[in-house]
Scaffold this motif. Sequence first.
Motif, short mmCIF file in Angstrom:
data_model
loop_
_atom_site.label_atom_id
_atom_site.label_comp_id
_atom_site.label_asym_id
_atom_site.label_seq_id
_atom_site.Cartn_x
_atom_site.Cartn_y
_atom_site.Cartn_z
N LEU A 1 38.27 90.49 46.35
CA LEU A 1 37.22 91.12 47.17
C LEU A 1 36.70 92.29 46.35
O LEU A 1 37.45 93.22 46.03
N ALA A 2 35.43 92.23 46.00
CA ALA A 2 34.83 93.25 45.15
C ALA A 2 33.78 94.01 45.96
O ALA A 2 33.04 93.42 46.74
N THR A 3 33.73 95.32 45.75
CA THR A 3 32.78 96.16 46.47
C THR A 3 32.01 97.03 45.48
O THR A 3 32.49 97.34 44.39
N SER A 4 30.82 97.39 45.89
CA SER A 4 30.05 98.36 45.11
C SER A 4 29.03 99.01 46.03
O SER A 4 28.77 98.53 47.14
N ALA A 5 28.48 100.10 45.54
CA ALA A 5 27.41 100.78 46.26
C ALA A 5 26.24 100.95 45.31
O ALA A 5 26.43 101.17 44.11
N HIS A 6 25.05 100.78 45.85
CA HIS A 6 23.83 101.07 45.11
C HIS A 6 23.12 102.20 45.82
O HIS A 6 23.01 102.19 47.05
N VAL A 7 22.64 103.16 45.04
CA VAL A 7 21.79 104.22 45.57
C VAL A 7 20.42 104.03 44.93
O VAL A 7 20.31 103.90 43.71
N PHE A 8 19.41 103.97 45.76
CA PHE A 8 18.04 103.85 45.27
C PHE A 8 17.54 105.25 44.94
O PHE A 8 17.71 106.19 45.73
N ASN B 1 17.85 101.40 41.04
CA ASN B 1 19.11 101.56 41.76
C ASN B 1 20.22 101.89 40.78
O ASN B 1 20.31 101.32 39.70
N LEU B 2 21.06 102.84 41.16
CA LEU B 2 22.21 103.25 40.37
C LEU B 2 23.48 102.89 41.13
O LEU B 2 23.47 102.80 42.35
N ILE B 3 24.56 102.69 40.39
CA ILE B 3 25.83 102.30 41.01
C ILE B 3 26.82 103.45 40.88
O ILE B 3 27.40 103.65 39.81
N PRO B 4 27.06 104.20 41.96
CA PRO B 4 28.01 105.31 41.90
C PRO B 4 29.45 104.91 42.18
O PRO B 4 30.36 105.71 41.99
N GLU B 5 29.67 103.67 42.66
CA GLU B 5 31.04 103.30 43.06
C GLU B 5 31.22 101.79 43.00
O GLU B 5 30.34 101.03 43.38
N THR B 6 32.39 101.38 42.49
CA THR B 6 32.79 99.97 42.53
C THR B 6 34.28 99.90 42.82
O THR B 6 35.02 100.87 42.62
N GLY B 7 34.71 98.76 43.27
CA GLY B 7 36.13 98.52 43.50
C GLY B 7 36.41 97.03 43.56
O GLY B 7 35.51 96.24 43.84
N CYS B 8 37.65 96.66 43.27
CA CYS B 8 38.00 95.25 43.34
C CYS B 8 39.47 95.12 43.70
O CYS B 8 40.32 95.77 43.08
N ARG B 9 39.74 94.30 44.69
CA ARG B 9 41.12 93.99 45.08
C ARG B 9 41.39 92.56 44.61
O ARG B 9 40.77 91.61 45.08
N TYR B 10 42.29 92.43 43.65
CA TYR B 10 42.62 91.13 43.08
C TYR B 10 43.73 90.48 43.90
O TYR B 10 44.75 91.10 44.16
N LEU B 11 43.51 89.24 44.29
CA LEU B 11 44.43 88.57 45.21
C LEU B 11 45.09 87.34 44.61
O LEU B 11 46.14 86.92 45.09
N ALA B 12 44.48 86.75 43.60
CA ALA B 12 45.03 85.55 42.96
C ALA B 12 44.40 85.41 41.58
O ALA B 12 43.32 85.94 41.32
N GLU B 13 45.08 84.67 40.71
CA GLU B 13 44.55 84.43 39.37
C GLU B 13 43.52 83.30 39.38
O GLU B 13 43.51 82.46 40.28
#
Length: 145
Positions: free
Chosen positions: A110-117, A60-72
């Motif tokens: 809230l963190a997001t990512s995508a995996h492509v097989f 699996n490869l990771i083509p995309e990630t993201g993170c929305r930081y809401l608090a320390e």
Amino acid sequence: MSDLERDLYPHWVSVPTRWSDNDQFGHVNNAVHYSVMDTTINNWLKAHDFDVAQGGDTINLIPETGCRYLAEMSYPDVFEVGLRALSVGRSSVRWECALVRASDGELVALATSAHVFVDAVTRRPSAVPQALRASLEELVTGPIS
């Protein structure tokens, strides 16, 4: 954002912070959030018999990630991490991790990512392994954040 609907995340784990996770500003550095997400997802995959370290025809490869930081967050607190799948496609899965500060239950990111097989040799997309698909689909819950 402490009104997190915890039941939207079928899988929960605790990940302790380390002294070295704090940066010069005294809070957990942004890169640590990605590491926590990546570790949570890969441990889940390994527990469901998909371990790229063991070799095989599909990786699996990771083509995309993201993170929305809401608090320390700072060491020595603990991340409580909720994992869900936002969608499972023919050859991919989109993940979301809710990172919660254990000391007070506050949603910190809230963190997001995508995996492509993909085929391990050609790196061309391949179907989500059949043995994994049902377990992934069980992680799909509720509305997308």
